[in-house]
Design an enzyme around this catalytic site. Structure first.
Site, PDB file in Angstrom:
ATOM      1  N   ASP A  45      -7.338  16.867   5.206  1.00 59.35           N
ATOM      2  CA  ASP A  45      -6.038  16.205   5.276  1.00 59.35           C
ATOM      3  C   ASP A  45      -4.996  17.048   4.547  1.00 59.35           C
ATOM      4  OD1 ASP A  45      -4.210  14.327   6.102  1.00 59.35           O
ATOM      5  OD2 ASP A  45      -4.807  12.797   4.655  1.00 59.35           O
ATOM      6  N   GLU A  81      -5.997   4.647   9.465  1.00 54.69           N
ATOM      7  CA  GLU A  81      -6.001   5.153   8.093  1.00 54.69           C
ATOM      8  C   GLU A  81      -5.710   4.009   7.127  1.00 54.69           C
ATOM      9  OE1 GLU A  81      -3.901   8.646   5.397  1.00 54.69           O
ATOM     10  OE2 GLU A  81      -2.996   8.092   7.314  1.00 54.69           O
ATOM     11  N   ASP A 126       2.093  21.106   5.328  1.00 57.20           N
ATOM     12  CA  ASP A 126       2.899  20.779   4.154  1.00 57.20           C
ATOM     13  C   ASP A 126       2.107  20.062   3.069  1.00 57.20           C
ATOM     14  OD1 ASP A 126       2.678  18.700   5.981  1.00 57.20           O
ATOM     15  OD2 ASP A 126       4.570  17.779   5.439  1.00 57.20           O
ATOM     16  N   GLY A 169       2.728   9.738   9.339  1.00 61.16           N
ATOM     17  CA  GLY A 169       3.531   8.928   8.440  1.00 61.16           C
ATOM     18  C   GLY A 169       2.906   7.567   8.224  1.00 61.16           C
ATOM     19  N   HIS A 218      -2.572   9.623  14.516  1.00 64.58           N
ATOM     20  CA  HIS A 218      -2.948   9.014  13.242  1.00 64.58           C
ATOM     21  C   HIS A 218      -3.129   7.504  13.466  1.00 64.58           C
ATOM     22  CE1 HIS A 218      -1.771  12.611  10.957  1.00 64.58           C
ATOM     23  NE2 HIS A 218      -2.205  12.017   9.854  1.00 64.58           N
TER      24      HIS A 218
END
Length: 373
Positions: free
Chosen positions: A298, A208, A20, A178, A205
């Protein structure tokens, strides 16, 4: 500097590429027109500019707001299939030979799709893309990673979804995605335990935007097999002002010594404030110290980038040779969540083009040690 076109002609692997986050602007416009959705810009060029400029804020929270528009255009089975097919087409055009498209099925149910239907639609698109690539003589290995949103409470459900589709719909792994701040990976331990119990792959994740504790939990409590981004591991690395020697803390040393793959996404990190310029990005230090660095986009639309561009940026910023970049490319191939025999064949197929490019770069001379500067 070897430019983007140079790297486009060399085989690469993408581990961290959000489905997405890489839509074609024209595709978004066509889908939005069909469903009556209002986008922030009317032309493909203006829309691409809007995504980059809005995301280029220095804030992960602001960066993530752009996905409201991409996911709005991915609510019907046909749209998911189209986006997945085009994801493969665009990777092949960039010289990528294998990749994992990650996305969060729970964000694609507003038009009435069920979770299983959404996963099946993406699988159909990936298969169409692979079939087209093979017919064109450019075989591509595509898999999907299912993400659970770390601020929500559906991770166990999404883990169960991934396991249901592992043998039928190209689902190779699981992830949580997220905003990292305030959403530690340990909130999702039940999902990770289920995946472990069923011998299934997952990445997390971490590192980050979050503190070092987030990375430590991802690795030591949740058992991450790879780390999405992971660049904040540099918080556990210091440098002696007298000698210039790097000193690794215990966690940084563990991640380095265990060679846990880091899915590093330089341009994305610049947009979210990890570093103010590519030359100040932690990837240079991590490569120098021998971490298992892989290079990724990414979100190609949001970052206005390609994997070839990421290679060119890092090559120029840190003076890396073609052979050094080859090791990064092969590290990505070695970390894919696919069958060992298939992964081994891929690594073998990728090696010769990179080696030949390095020979050409050095005029046919003897190759030095990969990390000899």
């Amino acid at each position: 500097m070897a430019d983007e076109e140079f790297f486009r002609n060399l085989p690469k692997v993408t581990l961290h590429d959000h489905l997405d986050g890489g839509l074609r602007p024209q595709t978004m416009i066509e889908i939005a027109d069909d469903i009556g959705y209002r986008l922030p810009a009317g032309s493909a060029d203006d829309l691409a500019d809007w995504f980059f400029e809005t995301a280029n804020s220095g804030s992960l929270a602001q960066y993530l707001t752009t996905f409201d528009h991409t996911t709005a255009c991915m609510q019907r089975a046909g749209d998911l299939r189209r986006v997945a097919r085009e994801w493969v087409d665009d990777q092949v055009a960039d010289g990528v030979v294998a990749g994992e498209a990650r996305w969060a099925p729970e964000q694609h149910l507003r038009a009435g799709l069920g979770l299983d239907e959404a996963v099946e639609a993406v699988a159909e698109g990936l298969r169409e893309g692979m079939d087209a690539a093979a017919a064109a003589g450019k075989p591509f290995i595509a898999r999907q990673l299912l993400c659970a949103m770390r601020h929500a409470d559906r991770s166990l459900e999404i883990a169960e979804l991934a396991l249901r589709h592992r043998d039928t719909d190209l689902v190779a792994g699981f992830d949580i995605a997220g905003g990292e701040q305030g959403n530690p990976p340990t909130n999702h331990l039940a999902a990770f335990h289920l995946l472990r119990d069923n011998d299934f792959f997952y990445t997390i994740h971490a590192g980050e935007e979050g503190p070092l504790e987030s990375l430590h939990e991802a690795v030591q409590v949740c058992g991450a097999m790879r780390l999405g981004h992971g660049v904040n591991i540099v918080q556990d690395i210091t440098r002696d002002p007298q000698t210039g020697r790097y000193l690794l803390g215990r966690h940084a040393r563990f991640v380095r010594d265990q060679q846990i793959p880091l899915e590093v996404c330089p341009s994305s990190n610049l947009q979210t404030g990890v570093a103010s310029s590519i030359k100040e990005h932690p990837i240079g230090t991590l490569i120098w110290l021998g971490f298992n660095v892989t290079l990724n986009c990414d979100n190609r639309l949001v970052g206005s980038t390609t994997l070839s561009r990421e290679y060119a940026l890092v090559s120029e910023a840190f003076g890396l040779s073609t052979m050094q970049l080859a090791q990064i490319a092969l590290a990505g191939a070695s970390a894919l969540f696919i069958d060992h025999a298939e992964r081994t064949r891929l690594v073998q197929q990728m090696t010769l083009p990179w080696f030949q490019a390095s020979v050409n770069e050095r005029g046919g001379g003897v190759q030095p040690d990969l990390w000899d500067r």
